[in-house]
Write a protein that holds these residues in place. Sequence first.
Motif, short mmCIF file in Angstrom:
data_model
loop_
_atom_site.label_atom_id
_atom_site.label_comp_id
_atom_site.label_asym_id
_atom_site.label_seq_id
_atom_site.Cartn_x
_atom_site.Cartn_y
_atom_site.Cartn_z
N ALA A 1 0.83 -1.21 0.00
CA ALA A 1 0.00 0.00 0.00
C ALA A 1 0.87 1.26 0.00
CB ALA A 1 -0.94 -0.01 1.21
N GLU A 2 1.97 1.24 0.72
CA GLU A 2 2.87 2.39 0.77
C GLU A 2 3.51 2.63 -0.60
OE1 GLU A 2 4.61 5.72 1.97
OE2 GLU A 2 3.17 4.56 3.17
N THR A 3 3.90 1.57 -1.27
CA THR A 3 4.47 1.71 -2.61
C THR A 3 3.43 2.27 -3.58
OG1 THR A 3 5.94 -0.15 -2.17
CG2 THR A 3 5.65 0.47 -4.47
N ALA A 4 2.19 1.78 -3.47
CA ALA A 4 1.11 2.29 -4.33
C ALA A 4 0.85 3.77 -4.06
CB ALA A 4 -0.17 1.48 -4.11
N ARG A 5 0.89 4.17 -2.79
CA ARG A 5 0.71 5.58 -2.44
C ARG A 5 1.83 6.43 -3.03
NH1 ARG A 5 -1.45 3.55 2.31
NH2 ARG A 5 0.55 3.45 3.35
N ALA B 1 10.39 1.56 -11.82
CA ALA B 1 10.90 0.84 -10.64
C ALA B 1 9.78 0.60 -9.63
CB ALA B 1 12.04 1.63 -9.99
N LEU B 2 8.96 1.62 -9.39
CA LEU B 2 7.86 1.46 -8.44
C LEU B 2 6.80 0.50 -8.97
CD1 LEU B 2 7.48 5.11 -7.12
CD2 LEU B 2 8.22 3.10 -5.83
N SER B 3 6.53 0.55 -10.27
CA SER B 3 5.55 -0.36 -10.86
C SER B 3 6.02 -1.81 -10.75
CB SER B 3 5.30 -0.01 -12.32
OG SER B 3 4.74 1.28 -12.43
N GLN B 4 7.30 -2.03 -11.02
CA GLN B 4 7.85 -3.38 -10.89
C GLN B 4 7.85 -3.85 -9.44
OE1 GLN B 4 11.69 -3.13 -12.76
NE2 GLN B 4 10.82 -2.88 -14.82
N LYS B 5 8.14 -2.93 -8.54
CA LYS B 5 8.12 -3.26 -7.12
C LYS B 5 6.71 -3.65 -6.69
CE LYS B 5 9.48 -1.43 -2.60
NZ LYS B 5 10.10 -0.29 -1.91
N ALA C 1 4.39 -4.97 -8.56
CA ALA C 1 4.11 -6.29 -9.13
C ALA C 1 4.79 -7.39 -8.30
CB ALA C 1 4.56 -6.35 -10.58
N ARG C 2 6.04 -7.16 -7.93
CA ARG C 2 6.76 -8.14 -7.10
C ARG C 2 6.07 -8.32 -5.75
NH1 ARG C 2 11.25 -5.29 -8.74
NH2 ARG C 2 11.48 -4.41 -6.66
N GLN C 3 5.67 -7.20 -5.15
CA GLN C 3 5.01 -7.27 -3.85
C GLN C 3 3.68 -8.01 -3.95
OE1 GLN C 3 4.98 -3.08 -2.91
NE2 GLN C 3 6.65 -3.31 -1.43
N ALA C 4 2.92 -7.75 -5.00
CA ALA C 4 1.64 -8.45 -5.18
C ALA C 4 1.87 -9.94 -5.36
CB ALA C 4 0.89 -7.87 -6.38
N GLY C 5 2.91 -10.29 -6.12
CA GLY C 5 3.24 -11.70 -6.29
C GLY C 5 3.67 -12.35 -4.99
N ALA C 6 4.45 -11.64 -4.20
CA ALA C 6 4.90 -12.17 -2.92
C ALA C 6 3.74 -12.36 -1.96
CB ALA C 6 5.95 -11.25 -2.30
N ILE C 7 2.80 -11.44 -1.97
CA ILE C 7 1.61 -11.55 -1.12
C ILE C 7 0.78 -12.77 -1.53
CG2 ILE C 7 -0.62 -10.47 -0.56
CD1 ILE C 7 0.90 -7.76 -0.62
N ALA C 8 0.58 -12.92 -2.85
CA ALA C 8 -0.20 -14.07 -3.34
C ALA C 8 0.50 -15.38 -2.99
CB ALA C 8 -0.40 -13.94 -4.84
N ALA C 9 1.82 -15.43 -3.17
CA ALA C 9 2.58 -16.64 -2.86
C ALA C 9 2.51 -16.96 -1.36
CB ALA C 9 4.03 -16.49 -3.30
N HIS C 10 2.60 -15.94 -0.54
CA HIS C 10 2.52 -16.13 0.91
C HIS C 10 1.15 -16.69 1.30
CE1 HIS C 10 3.45 -15.48 5.13
NE2 HIS C 10 2.28 -14.88 5.26
N CYS C 11 0.10 -16.14 0.69
CA CYS C 11 -1.26 -16.62 1.00
C CYS C 11 -1.43 -18.08 0.58
CB CYS C 11 -2.30 -15.74 0.31
SG CYS C 11 -2.44 -14.11 1.04
N VAL C 12 -0.89 -18.45 -0.56
CA VAL C 12 -0.99 -19.84 -1.03
C VAL C 12 -0.16 -20.75 -0.12
CG1 VAL C 12 -0.33 -21.41 -2.90
CG2 VAL C 12 -1.50 -19.27 -3.42
N ARG C 13 1.06 -20.33 0.17
CA ARG C 13 1.96 -21.13 0.99
C ARG C 13 1.39 -21.35 2.39
NH1 ARG C 13 6.16 -18.42 -0.15
NH2 ARG C 13 6.03 -16.95 1.56
N CYS C 14 0.78 -20.32 2.95
CA CYS C 14 0.28 -20.40 4.32
C CYS C 14 -1.21 -20.74 4.37
CB CYS C 14 0.54 -19.09 5.05
SG CYS C 14 2.29 -18.71 5.18
N ARG C 15 -1.80 -20.95 3.20
CA ARG C 15 -3.23 -21.27 3.09
C ARG C 15 -4.09 -20.20 3.74
NH1 ARG C 15 -0.82 -26.32 4.14
NH2 ARG C 15 -0.98 -27.71 2.37
#
Length: 112
Positions: A19-23, A82-86, A88-102
């Motif tokens: 959210a901070e990166t998006a802001r 750089a911020l757009s790529q960041k 995307a990476r953060q969204a991917g990491a959040i999705a991966a964390h949610c899948v990994r931790c169910r």
Amino acid sequence: MKTDAKQRATLTRMETAHAETARHLAVIERQVEARAERMTTSSRVKARQFGRASATWSRADERDVQANVAALRFARRGEIDALSQKLARQAGAIAAHCVRCRINEPAGEGVS
């Protein structure tokens, strides 16, 4: 149970950073647009008629604003990319964390 709390805390930190990166990206976009408007207003020195029936913003002004926005975005493309790529990476990491931790529901909802 403790690991579940740690996983949710990690998810909350990740979402906060996203959210901070998006802001930050939104601030840059607002700065670009405001600067483009100021550049257009100052560059288009002409006699404007102010009154009820007269428009103060012409189509040529709008074209100039859009050209200025494009030029300013190009000038700040490194930062924006750089911020757009960041993001995307953060969204991917959040999705991966949610899948990994169910974790399916958002962090704000509790388990019933």
